[in-house]
Every structure is written in structure tokens, then in C-alpha cells.
Design a protein around this motif. Structure first.
Motif, mmCIF file in Angstrom:
data_model
loop_
_atom_site.group_PDB
_atom_site.id
_atom_site.type_symbol
_atom_site.label_atom_id
_atom_site.label_comp_id
_atom_site.label_asym_id
_atom_site.label_seq_id
_atom_site.Cartn_x
_atom_site.Cartn_y
_atom_site.Cartn_z
ATOM 1 N N HIS A 22 -62.357 38.210 66.418
ATOM 2 C CA HIS A 22 -61.252 38.597 66.992
ATOM 3 C C HIS A 22 -60.598 39.609 65.477
ATOM 4 C CE1 HIS A 22 -56.687 37.978 68.070
ATOM 5 N NE2 HIS A 22 -56.784 37.973 66.871
ATOM 6 N N GLY A 23 -60.012 40.521 65.182
ATOM 7 C CA GLY A 23 -59.587 41.316 64.569
ATOM 8 C C GLY A 23 -60.714 42.565 64.266
ATOM 9 N N LYS A 24 -61.624 42.117 64.573
ATOM 10 C CA LYS A 24 -63.183 42.615 64.282
ATOM 11 C C LYS A 24 -62.458 44.113 65.102
ATOM 12 C CE LYS A 24 -65.477 39.203 61.492
ATOM 13 N NZ LYS A 24 -66.105 38.631 61.078
ATOM 14 N N ARG A 26 -61.921 46.487 67.879
ATOM 15 C CA ARG A 26 -60.810 47.006 68.285
ATOM 16 C C ARG A 26 -60.803 47.351 69.472
ATOM 17 N NH1 ARG A 26 -57.821 44.899 64.182
ATOM 18 N NH2 ARG A 26 -59.454 45.665 61.974
ATOM 19 N N GLN A 27 -61.576 47.663 69.621
ATOM 20 C CA GLN A 27 -61.639 49.013 71.134
ATOM 21 C C GLN A 27 -61.913 48.284 72.233
ATOM 22 O OE1 GLN A 27 -64.420 52.692 70.093
ATOM 23 N NE2 GLN A 27 -62.834 53.280 71.178
ATOM 24 N N CYS A 45 -67.036 44.976 72.526
ATOM 25 C CA CYS A 45 -65.462 46.031 72.803
ATOM 26 C C CYS A 45 -65.086 44.330 73.394
ATOM 27 C CB CYS A 45 -66.013 46.349 73.759
ATOM 28 S SG CYS A 45 -66.683 46.032 75.277
#
Length: 146
Positions: A22-24, A26-27, A45
Motif C-alpha cells: 500500500h502506497g508503494k 502507484r499505477q 500494479c
């Protein structure tokens, strides 16, 4: 499921993420063009729920902790393939659902590719199951099951 997805990428797409991701990441898989590739995507992803709902077949399987996604998957209007292996508890609303009517079930993850092929060959049945599952869940009071 990962091993099954690697063996049968035409039938299964598994996107594995962990809480630590989570948070790492981004796409979305859609933004990266990975949403239509099939197979196994690990830590590459993420998928928005509305993107998941665009798939014709969705998997409900056991997880490490409490898995409460079944009701949401049914509301997508997709055929939900319920993998029985590892499922130890049922939520109250599940007792009002029938396998083969509101969802389809398989014993293990290894059975998923064959079920997907069956559903592809029997599209009118698949559509009827998806519609019945969605209608049954939509008839329940959302505040009672959320």
C-alpha cells in the motif's frame, strides 16, 4: 492461485498485493496495460474495484485473514467463481445463495481454468448466473450487509 494463473494465463489473471505494498505501487494494472495480459502479476500494479467489475468472471477465494469481498463481487454483475478450498466460514447472506444459480463453485484453484472454459462455451448460462447473483444481492438491504 498464482501457480494456476502462470499455467493458464488465457483463463486466469491474478494480481497479488500485500498490505505492505500500500502506497508503494502507484499505477493501476489498466494504466500499465497489464489488465488484459492474464497470468500472474506480483507487486506490479493495483486494481480499483470498478476495474475488477469489468471482468466477466471473478474469483472468490480464501485469504490470509477475513475475506468479505464475495457480496461485492456478486454486485458487479460478473460470474463469481467460488473456490471452496480454504473457505471455513460463511456470512449470513450466503445461506440464501445457491451454487449454480447465483455463482459457480469449484473445489480448488486448479479447477478454475476448466470452469472458465466451461462458462465460455455456455455463455447464456454464465450470463444467467451473473444476473441472478447480482439480483439476489441487490435485493438485500445494503446497510445490513456492508
Amino acid at each position: 492461485l498464482a501457480a494456476v494463473a502462470e499455467k493458464a494465463p488465457r483463463e486466469v489473471f491474478v494480481n497479488e498485493l500485500f498490505i505492505g505494498d500500500h502506497g508503494k505501487i502507484r499505477q493501476t494494472c489498466k494504466e500499465m496495460g497489464l489488465h488484459a495480459t492474464g497470468g500472474y502479476q506480483q507487486h506490479k500494479c493495483f486494481m480499483r474495484f470498478e476495474d475488477q467489475c469489468s471482468y466477466k468472471y471473478l474469483l472468490n477465494s480464501a485469504s490470509i485473514g477475513y475475506a468479505n469481498k464475495f457480496k461485492y463481487l456478486l454486485l458487479c454483475g460478473s460470474v463469481v467463481i467460488y473456490v471452496q478450498d480454504g473457505m471455513q466460514h460463511k456470512e449470513f447472506y450466503e445461506h440464501g445463495l445457491l451454487p449454480g444459480v447465483h455463482y459457480v463453485q469449484v473445489a480448488t484453484a486448479d479447477d478454475v481454468p476448466a470452469m472458465v472454459r466451461y462458462l465460455r462455451e455456455h455463455d447464456s448460462y454464465a450470463r444467467a448466473v451473473a444476473s441472478a447473483g447480482r439480483a439476489r444481492l441487490a435485493a438485500l438491504d445494503v446497510r445490513a450487509i456492508a
